[in-house]
Design an enzyme around this catalytic site. Sequence first.
Site, PDB file in Angstrom:
ATOM      1  N   HIS A 170      -0.765   4.901   0.596  1.00  0.00           N
ATOM      2  CA  HIS A 170      -1.801   5.023  -0.423  1.00  0.00           C
ATOM      3  C   HIS A 170      -3.137   5.356   0.228  1.00  0.00           C
ATOM      4  O   HIS A 170      -3.865   6.245  -0.227  1.00  0.00           O
ATOM      5  CB  HIS A 170      -1.890   3.728  -1.232  1.00  0.00           C
ATOM      6  CG  HIS A 170      -2.521   3.874  -2.580  1.00  0.00           C
ATOM      7  ND1 HIS A 170      -3.876   3.753  -2.783  1.00  0.00           N
ATOM      8  CD2 HIS A 170      -1.988   4.144  -3.802  1.00  0.00           C
ATOM      9  CE1 HIS A 170      -4.152   3.923  -4.063  1.00  0.00           C
ATOM     10  NE2 HIS A 170      -3.022   4.167  -4.711  1.00  0.00           N
ATOM     11  N   CYS A 171      -3.463   4.659   1.314  1.00  0.00           N
ATOM     12  CA  CYS A 171      -4.735   4.895   2.004  1.00  0.00           C
ATOM     13  C   CYS A 171      -4.805   6.283   2.627  1.00  0.00           C
ATOM     14  O   CYS A 171      -5.882   6.877   2.718  1.00  0.00           O
ATOM     15  CB  CYS A 171      -4.947   3.854   3.104  1.00  0.00           C
ATOM     16  SG  CYS A 171      -5.347   2.204   2.501  1.00  0.00           S
ATOM     17  N   MET A 172      -3.658   6.803   3.099  1.00  0.00           N
ATOM     18  CA  MET A 172      -3.656   8.065   3.840  1.00  0.00           C
ATOM     19  C   MET A 172      -3.597   9.290   2.948  1.00  0.00           C
ATOM     20  O   MET A 172      -3.422  10.406   3.441  1.00  0.00           O
ATOM     21  CB  MET A 172      -2.486   8.084   4.831  1.00  0.00           C
ATOM     22  CG  MET A 172      -2.647   7.099   5.973  1.00  0.00           C
ATOM     23  SD  MET A 172      -1.441   7.347   7.308  1.00  0.00           S
ATOM     24  CE  MET A 172       0.097   6.939   6.467  1.00  0.00           C
ATOM     25  N   ASN A 206       0.837  -1.199   0.000  1.00  0.00           N
ATOM     26  CA  ASN A 206       0.000   0.000   0.000  1.00  0.00           C
ATOM     27  C   ASN A 206       0.874   1.252   0.000  1.00  0.00           C
ATOM     28  O   ASN A 206       0.848   2.055   0.927  1.00  0.00           O
ATOM     29  CB  ASN A 206      -0.931  -0.027   1.221  1.00  0.00           C
ATOM     30  CG  ASN A 206      -1.995   1.047   1.174  1.00  0.00           C
ATOM     31  OD1 ASN A 206      -1.894   2.065   1.847  1.00  0.00           O
ATOM     32  ND2 ASN A 206      -3.021   0.816   0.373  1.00  0.00           N
TER      33      ASN A 206
END
Length: 420
Positions: free
Chosen positions: A407-409, A362
Amino acid sequence: MSAEKQKYGVHSEAGKLRKVMVCSPGLAHKRLTPSNCDELLFDDVIWVDQAKRDHFDFVTKMRERGVDVLEMHNLLTDIVQQPEALKWILDRKITSDTVGVGLTNEVRSWLEGLEPRHLAEFLIGGVAGQDLPVSEGAEVIKMYNKYLGHSSFILPPLPNTQFTRDTTCWIYGGVTLNPMYWPARRQETLLTTAIYKFHKEFTGADFQVWYGDPDKDHGNATLEGGDVMPVGKGIVLIGMGERTSRHAIGQLAQNLFEKGAAEKIIVAGLPKSRAAMHLDTVFSFCDRDLVTVFPEVVKEIKPFIITPDSSKPYGMNIAPQDASFLEVVSEQLLGKKDKLRVVETGGNSFAAEREQWDDGNNVVALEPGVVIGYDRNTYTNTLLRKAGIEVITISAGELGRGRGGGHCMTCPIVRDPIDY
């Protein structure tokens, strides 16, 4: 003569990242306890002060590479100073359905009396029984605290705002306002929509809304940004698994095709599991032609392609693919002569499973060949570096407890295209 509006949009997964939105850990994370963290989608409580320091380091490293980083608390602080924006938010957030009969006027009055920064913190961090003065709602608050406890939430906290990728996703020249899967996250989209609607960063920009409306009940249609990747050439990858449903994918595809915003959707049918909650937990781009993947899940992905076709029902053709997901993505992006370079999660089977769980796949690309990832994923980071990728690391100890990496943040708002 009016100034030309700035064009916002994300045109690839690994092109130069220009503008991004993040959300620092804060009050919402201080509300996490061993008894409520599961309900709030965190695996554990976190050391908030350290998480804030680590997140600041994350932001600093992006800014050092020229990325314009917008922070959600700051954006909300700006807009709640506008009476119209504050009314729009509170009309939707403070209702009999959300706070209960007998508290709407009291909670609203109390919030309206706060300083803008504190108000923004409570909109994300939630309101507990102990926050509201007894003078506001007097008897109702006394009864609430007596029977439900001081730590019970009048408005639940939103700790998953840390993962800004999911609530909205920028696809080429527009954005989606995502109906989230879990109730614990649905209020996040409301706040992000308010930012897009009222903040000067966005009111002066040129973009369209492709799909979604936080005022609407979307039923079984759910969409989360960790499943959505505009990769270039008019292609969008969309994971269909635990969080994103076929109902939303079909509607989004129709809208993108009707508006000429995309030419092809590659759907990745994912196994439904928390470890692979989104496509970006097992697959992400690091360069024009290099991806990092968790093979145990990616090899199980069932791909199919949606294209516009006026002769078909609903104007779309849906074609299951015999080839693997990686083969389909590679051919659609690079043609038949070239192939994607693939870096798998590193280490033996035990280490690989651990590193995938710790968001080793990620990573977020800042430009072609440069990514940010968690420091603890040493095997995967080493393999990426051997493949020529510059891996900038940040601490995972606290930030990773909600199951999300770089990626998520990040919610990319402006990203350059890549020439394929």
